[in-house]
Design a protein around this motif. Sequence first.
Motif, PDB file in Angstrom:
ATOM      1  N   UNK A 147      -6.895  10.169  -9.834  1.00  0.00           N
ATOM      2  CA  UNK A 147      -7.878   9.405  -9.061  1.00  0.00           C
ATOM      3  C   UNK A 147      -7.374   8.011  -8.716  1.00  0.00           C
ATOM      4  N   UNK A 148      -6.720   7.360  -9.675  1.00  0.00           N
ATOM      5  CA  UNK A 148      -6.219   6.017  -9.414  1.00  0.00           C
ATOM      6  C   UNK A 148      -5.205   5.991  -8.287  1.00  0.00           C
ATOM      7  N   UNK A 180      -4.378   6.552  11.972  1.00  0.00           N
ATOM      8  CA  UNK A 180      -5.455   5.749  11.383  1.00  0.00           C
ATOM      9  C   UNK A 180      -5.241   5.622   9.871  1.00  0.00           C
ATOM     10  N   UNK A 181      -5.454   4.449   9.257  1.00  0.00           N
ATOM     11  CA  UNK A 181      -6.066   3.265   9.863  1.00  0.00           C
ATOM     12  C   UNK A 181      -5.083   2.217  10.396  1.00  0.00           C
ATOM     13  N   UNK A 182      -3.863   2.073   9.771  1.00  0.00           N
ATOM     14  CA  UNK A 182      -3.012   0.955  10.170  1.00  0.00           C
ATOM     15  C   UNK A 182      -1.561   1.340  10.390  1.00  0.00           C
ATOM     16  N   UNK A 200      -2.950   5.050  -0.612  1.00  0.00           N
ATOM     17  CA  UNK A 200      -3.341   4.764   0.788  1.00  0.00           C
ATOM     18  C   UNK A 200      -3.503   3.274   1.068  1.00  0.00           C
ATOM     19  N   UNK A 201      -3.930   2.513   0.085  1.00  0.00           N
ATOM     20  CA  UNK A 201      -4.081   1.072   0.293  1.00  0.00           C
ATOM     21  C   UNK A 201      -2.718   0.380   0.357  1.00  0.00           C
ATOM     22  N   UNK A 236       0.363   1.714   0.974  1.00  0.00           N
ATOM     23  CA  UNK A 236       1.251   2.183   2.040  1.00  0.00           C
ATOM     24  C   UNK A 236       0.487   2.466   3.329  1.00  0.00           C
ATOM     25  N   UNK A 237      -0.555   1.693   3.596  1.00  0.00           N
ATOM     26  CA  UNK A 237      -1.384   1.941   4.784  1.00  0.00           C
ATOM     27  C   UNK A 237      -0.606   1.755   6.087  1.00  0.00           C
ATOM     28  N   UNK A 238       0.347   0.821   6.125  1.00  0.00           N
ATOM     29  CA  UNK A 238       1.105   0.538   7.347  1.00  0.00           C
ATOM     30  C   UNK A 238       2.390   1.349   7.469  1.00  0.00           C
ATOM     31  N   UNK A 239       2.731   2.089   6.437  1.00  0.00           N
ATOM     32  CA  UNK A 239       3.996   2.827   6.464  1.00  0.00           C
ATOM     33  C   UNK A 239       3.793   4.219   7.032  1.00  0.00           C
TER      34      UNK A 239
END
Length: 215
Positions: free
Chosen positions: A115-116, A148-150, A122-123, A125-128
Amino acid sequence: MLSLLLLVFLVELGAHLVNTIGAATINNLLWNLYLALPTQTSKQAAENKKLQKDYLTIRRDLNATSSQDQFAKWAKLRRQHDKMLEQLEKMKSSYEASKSKFESSIGIVRWTATTGLKFILPFWYAKQPMFWLPQGWFPYYVEWVLSFPRAPVGSVSIASWQAACTGMVLLASDTVAAILGLLFGAKVTPEQPFEGGTEKETIPKSQEAKSKKES
């Protein structure tokens, strides 16, 4: 080095296995494996098992001894019984405390690894981009949704890849469950009697006698 694509897939697979098997079952399995190791806890567990066996023997002998006819023997067995019972209670408290501490540690590791990581990856490596889509194969709105998202437009973001891994794991799990259900859950139906015209019809004896009489 483990690639990010494979890491995300393994995290989703691990989370699904934990939810399917159950945390309690996994804790018991790991606890039994831990007791198989040469540790102080496993030594205490072996001593507890031996003491419990001796206690049951003393208790059986105590129940079979009369307190009136064999008072001296009964009193000796009673003292041994009470002493072993007290030792068992202390060992049980220590054993339960060790097991609770072990399960708490395993719970923290399990939550962090499933879960962690599902929230952290995703937080972080959001831009990768996970990988790039072939240029010109998809319309712009599809590329935007997959990025999506970044992540850069034209690539697949970690959130989209995570959703795809979740879908793949669920689909594979349902497929395996269906196959196992067909292999082990199918019931052999008994053969039904044939009701066609080729079967020989039985005529009651009363009707047979009546027909002979009329003839």
